[in-house]
Enzyme design. Structure first.
Site, short mmCIF file in Angstrom:
data_model
loop_
_atom_site.label_atom_id
_atom_site.label_comp_id
_atom_site.label_asym_id
_atom_site.label_seq_id
_atom_site.Cartn_x
_atom_site.Cartn_y
_atom_site.Cartn_z
N LYS A 141 11.84 23.07 18.64
CA LYS A 141 10.37 23.20 18.56
C LYS A 141 9.67 21.98 19.12
O LYS A 141 8.56 22.10 19.62
CB LYS A 141 9.93 23.50 17.12
N LYS A 196 9.54 35.85 17.48
CA LYS A 196 8.21 36.45 17.50
C LYS A 196 7.17 35.54 18.14
O LYS A 196 6.12 35.99 18.53
CB LYS A 196 7.78 36.86 16.09
N LYS A 212 17.40 33.09 21.05
CA LYS A 212 17.24 34.16 20.06
C LYS A 212 15.92 34.90 20.27
O LYS A 212 14.95 34.33 20.79
CB LYS A 212 17.36 33.61 18.64
P1 ATP Z 1 9.42 31.77 15.15
O1 ATP Z 1 9.40 32.41 16.48
O2 ATP Z 1 8.08 31.39 14.63
O3 ATP Z 1 10.43 30.67 15.03
P2 ATP Z 1 11.19 33.73 14.15
O4 ATP Z 1 10.97 35.03 14.83
O5 ATP Z 1 12.32 32.91 14.58
O6 ATP Z 1 9.86 32.88 14.16
P3 ATP Z 1 11.29 33.27 11.32
O7 ATP Z 1 10.05 33.50 10.54
O8 ATP Z 1 11.62 31.87 11.64
O9 ATP Z 1 11.30 34.12 12.66
O10 ATP Z 1 12.52 33.94 10.59
C1 ATP Z 1 12.46 34.96 9.64
C2 ATP Z 1 13.84 35.46 9.31
O11 ATP Z 1 14.31 36.25 10.39
C3 ATP Z 1 14.87 34.35 9.09
O12 ATP Z 1 15.77 34.75 8.07
C4 ATP Z 1 15.57 34.28 10.40
O13 ATP Z 1 16.87 33.77 10.28
C5 ATP Z 1 15.55 35.74 10.84
N1 ATP Z 1 15.58 35.85 12.30
C6 ATP Z 1 14.65 35.35 13.15
N2 ATP Z 1 14.97 35.65 14.43
C7 ATP Z 1 16.13 36.33 14.35
C8 ATP Z 1 16.97 36.90 15.35
N3 ATP Z 1 16.69 36.83 16.63
N4 ATP Z 1 18.10 37.53 14.95
C9 ATP Z 1 18.40 37.62 13.65
N5 ATP Z 1 17.64 37.10 12.66
C10 ATP Z 1 16.53 36.46 13.00
#
Ligand code: ATP
Ligand code: LTN
Length: 335
Positions: free
Chosen positions: A118, A203, A200
């Site tokens: 980040k 969002k 990964k």
């Molecule tokens: P950001 O983009 O703001 O980092 P994010 O999409 O990575 O957000 P988080 O809010 O950080 O999502 O994560 C919410 C949950 O979803 C956590 O348990 C995280 O491990 C899971 N998660 C996020 N992205 C993935 C992914 N690509 N595959 C599987 N699990 C995920």
């Protein structure tokens, strides 16, 4: 109404309202939350305090929080069976976070992959909240004496640090915190970006073609899957090299609960086009009932408010007990 059952283990998890939920969030996290609700004490949260480590537009942020609350209910989080609260409504989180930050070393925080990622991505806003983020996450978990933390693979390092902080604190002050364990699903733990299988699915990605949002319409889903990167050999075969096709096979496996070998057999004589159509179909079939329920809940703001208020009250009651113990053990004067 939900009540903590002392004979059951406690699950805690949270998601940040940092964008619209993606298929990665659903398959890696939310789908598992739902399955836990019958056999565990479940405490879930929208981690909005975590989200301001990245700059937010106030109006968008405000609307997104309520939309995500509705979306989680649509995904099956049931306020009769679990506590589902908004983090900033429960002041104990910020308070314990400060205390834990005094028991967490600079070196430990510097090693966190999420911080490194980040701070590269938001190089003009490397604020101290982004750095101490894992202390707030540790506070979220330890306040509820949680046993199990279901998360996607990207969060494993933060849970390990939470354990280290808790063990360190207990060694100094006695048996204050329960030591939590992560739970990472086999299928769906790491859904990758549709545009770059090295990253990964996230969002907050600027490229909307890299993720499927849970509220994407069927047309958009079909378009995004069509555009998803694959290999040049046109074979539905798992390579175990983090390729685009591996990611699509993983997504299909997680949606259908089929093993990878079964999928390879099912599509032995098919090309990517046929496989992609089938994936889109499965995604639409999974998301359609969620979208219908979302449209219902989002129109019922009073119902949402009743639930997040009740959940915040319950979360405060539980977490205050832990915070009192922590403060007393350190030697703070109680009021
Ligand atoms: P950001 O983009 O703001 O980092 P994010 O999409 O990575 O957000 P988080 O809010 O950080 O999502 O994560 C919410 C949950 O979803 C956590 O348990 C995280 O491990 C899971 N998660 C996020 N992205 C993935 C992914 N690509 N595959 C599987 N699990 C995920
Ligand atoms: N940091 C997590 C979200 C999160 C969380 C938590 C997950 C905040 N607090 C406590 C599990 C337990 C993320 O970015 N995925």
């Amino acid at each position: 109404m939900f009540e903590i059952d002392k004979n059951k283990k406690t699950i805690f998890s949270a998601v940040q309202p940092s964008g619209f939920l993606t298929l990665g969030n659903y398959l890696g996290a939310i789908k598992n939350w739902i399955n836990f609700q019958d056999n565990y004490n479940c405490i879930f949260s929208l981690a909005d305090l975590h989200t301001i480590t990245v700059k937010q537009n106030p109006k968008d942020f405000h609307d997104r929080i309520i939309e995500l609350y509705a979306l989680f209910l649509a995904c099956g989080v049931n306020p009769e069976k679990s506590i589902f609260f908004i983090q900033s409504h429960v002041h104990t989180h910020a308070e314990l976070s400060w205390i834990l930050s005094c028991f967490t070393y600079f070196g430990e925080l510097s090693r966190m992959t999420q911080f490194k990622d980040k701070s590269q991505k938001y190089e003009n806003n490397i604020n101290s909240g982004l750095f101490t983020y894992p202390c707030l996450m540790a506070a979220d978990i330890l306040l509820y004496q949680a046993d199990i933390i279901p998360v996607g693979a990207d969060q494993k390092q933060h849970i390990e640090l939470t354990r280290d902080i808790a063990i360190r604190f207990n060694n100094l002050y006695g048996d204050i915190f329960k030591i939590p364990e992560d739970f990472i699903p086999k299928a769906g733990a790491r859904i990758m970006s549709l545009q770059n299988p090295e990253k990964k699915m996230s969002k907050s990605d600027e490229n909307a073609n890299s993720y499927i949002a849970l509220l994407d319409s069927p047309d958009i889903i079909v378009k995004k899957i069509k555009k998803a990167v694959t290999d040049s050999n046109n074979l539905v075969k798992f390579t175990d090299k983090n390729t685009g096709i591996d990611n699509l096979i993983n997504i299909y496996s997680s949606l259908t609960n089929k093993k990878i070998v079964e999928i390879e057999q099912e599509f032995e004589n098919s090309n990517y086009g046929i496989f992609k159509n089938k994936i889109s179909e499965k995604i639409i079939e999974t998301l359609n009932p969620i979208q219908e329920k979302f449209n219902y809940y989002i129109k019922n703001k009073d119902y949402l408010e009743i639930n997040y208020k009740k959940s915040a009250e319950m979360a405060l009651e539980i977490s205050q007990k832990t915070l009192n113990k922590v403060k007393e053990s350190i030697g703070f004067l109680s009021l």
